[in-house]
Design an enzyme around this catalytic site. Structure first.
Site, mmCIF file in Angstrom:
data_model
loop_
_atom_site.group_PDB
_atom_site.id
_atom_site.type_symbol
_atom_site.label_atom_id
_atom_site.label_comp_id
_atom_site.label_asym_id
_atom_site.label_seq_id
_atom_site.Cartn_x
_atom_site.Cartn_y
_atom_site.Cartn_z
ATOM 1 N N THR A 1 28.406 50.062 20.595
ATOM 2 C CA THR A 1 28.930 51.337 21.108
ATOM 3 C C THR A 1 27.797 52.362 21.142
ATOM 4 O OG1 THR A 1 31.138 50.929 20.295
ATOM 5 C CG2 THR A 1 30.480 53.226 20.397
ATOM 6 N N GLY B 1 40.251 51.308 20.041
ATOM 7 C CA GLY B 1 39.588 51.552 18.760
ATOM 8 C C GLY B 1 39.441 53.031 18.468
ATOM 9 N N ASP B 2 38.461 53.353 17.647
ATOM 10 C CA ASP B 2 38.265 54.739 17.194
ATOM 11 C C ASP B 2 37.518 55.599 18.194
ATOM 12 O OD1 ASP B 2 36.024 53.011 16.659
ATOM 13 O OD2 ASP B 2 35.116 54.694 15.601
ATOM 14 N N GLY C 1 31.553 50.996 14.802
ATOM 15 C CA GLY C 1 31.899 50.006 13.788
ATOM 16 C C GLY C 1 33.293 49.455 14.008
ATOM 17 N N GLY D 1 36.623 49.705 14.482
ATOM 18 C CA GLY D 1 37.354 50.918 14.822
ATOM 19 C C GLY D 1 38.621 51.161 14.023
HETATM 20 N N1 ASP Z 1 34.124 51.322 17.209
HETATM 21 C C1 ASP Z 1 34.306 50.541 18.402
HETATM 22 C C2 ASP Z 1 35.731 50.074 18.507
HETATM 23 O O1 ASP Z 1 36.310 49.733 17.489
HETATM 24 C C3 ASP Z 1 33.433 49.343 18.456
HETATM 25 C C4 ASP Z 1 31.979 49.645 18.281
HETATM 26 O O2 ASP Z 1 31.593 50.576 17.580
HETATM 27 O O3 ASP Z 1 31.177 48.916 18.880
HETATM 28 O O4 ASP Z 1 36.242 49.998 19.601
#
Ligand code: ASP
Length: 346
Positions: free
Chosen positions: A210, A240-241, A262, A264
């Site tokens: 991300t 996700g987050d 991370g 999420g």
């Molecule tokens: N945080 C992102 C998600 O959970 C994934 C990532 O950070 O690559 O969608």
């Protein structure tokens, strides 16, 4: 792992960027791959810094920087995003303005080339904070934002990762998206083209990829933005987050601006970005101490992994991650560009 930010000189402007956290060990990257990621981080930080040097806003710097990362197939955002179990790219993004607490977010976008620009349009040109799916892309069209065929986001590298994940889960492998170009982008294949390194595919999947940028501008305003394809083989419209204000992105001039990467689900449960800013605002913690409290202690205790970047209105910069690496860079007025990947990088 955390690296203390520097606040001594109270810089007029500051910018921190991440390109995802995860299992990233020196042995996983060839010298070429290492170089490509460092160059990408340096380039983006420099572009953002140029905007801030000219007196541009934190939001302008963030959007300019993230648009470059969304176009770069090395990262899991825009082109190069990971695939859902159905073989689609569904993109999430958000942005927040610390001066006004205005925010914009989109989830499950499939045709808008730059989801960060769409998130900003939601914030500035609509009465809403969050739009999803086809409606979000439809709003993008009303705003004249560039639309692409979904196959534009395809990279072989992410497709290989999808196939591997689906096989492990015993799920069927979908057909490739219609219109996928025959010849895949060279840089997108960097991770795998060198014989032995194909074996590292499992490692690659543990890098989240991300992207996010936080900035302080010379008017004293902070802002944060995040953009992602989410997680490989996600199902059922999983979000996700990254597009969740307070989880993956948060900004307030009263405390700080944060962008996360991370697992999420854990970042949502801990409202990581807002939690860090709350510790700064109500407990008076330094930015680095607040970031470490949430990432090294709370996130780790819950079983989540990943990291954050942050900046405060007084010029403090911080990053903190509990994985072995995070692609990252920071730069500020009067301070040199610092680029890192591994835990022991400066
Ligand atoms: N945080 C992102 C998600 O959970 C994934 C990532 O950070 O690559 O969608």
């Amino acid at each position: 792992m955390s690296v203390a930010g520097t606040a001594e000189a109270r810089p007029k402007w500051a910018l921190v960027v991440h390109g995802g956290a995860g299992v990233i060990e020196r042995a996983d990257l060839t010298p070429e791959q290492d170089k490509a990621y460092r160059e990408a981080m340096a380039k983006v930080a420099t572009v953002g810094a140029e905007v801030l040097k000219r007196g541009g806003s934190a939001l302008d710097a963030i959007e300019a920087a993230i648009r470059i990362l969304e176009d770069d197939p090395l990262f899991n955002s825009g082109r190069g995003a990971v695939f859902t179990a159905e073989g689609r790219n569904e993109l999430d993004s958000s942005v927040m303005d610390g001066a006004t607490l205005k925010a914009g977010a989109v989830a499950g976008v499939t045709t808008t080339r730059h989801p960060i620009s769409l998130a900003r349009a939601v914030m500035e040109k609509s009465p809403h904070v969050m739009l999803m799916g086809a409606g979000a892309d439809a709003f993008a069209r009303t705003q004249g934002l560039e639309q692409v065929d979904p196959s534009y986001f395809f990279t072989q590298r992410r497709w290989d990762a999808l196939e591997k994940a689906l096989k492990e889960q015993g799920l069927p492998i979908p057909a490739k998206p219609a219109g996928v170009p025959e010849k895949a982008d060279q840089r997108a294949e960097l991770q795998f083209d060198e014989g032995g390194h194909r074996a590292n595919l499992a490692q690659v999947e543990k890098k989240y990829g991300t992207v996010g940028v936080v900035a302080l501008d010379s008017q004293g305003n902070v802002a944060a933005g995040t953009s992602t394809g989410g997680t490989t083989a996600k199902r059922w419209g999983r979000v996700g987050d990254s597009p969740i204000i307070g989880a993956g992105t948060y900004a307030s001039n009263k405390s700080c601006a944060v962008s996360a990467t991370g697992t999420g689900e854990y970042f949502i449960r801990l409202t990581v970005a807002r939690e860090i800013c709350a510790l700064v605002e109500y407990r008076g913690l330094s930015l680095q101490a607040a970031a470490d409290q949430v990432i090294q202690k709370e996130l780790t205790a819950l079983g989540g992994d990943g990291g954050i970047i942050a900046v405060a209105p007084d010029g403090q910069m911080a990053w903190s991650f509990n994985t072995s690496g995070m692609y990252r860079a920071r730069i500020a007025d009067g301070q040199p560009l610092t680029v890192g990947i591994y835990k022991d990088d400066p």
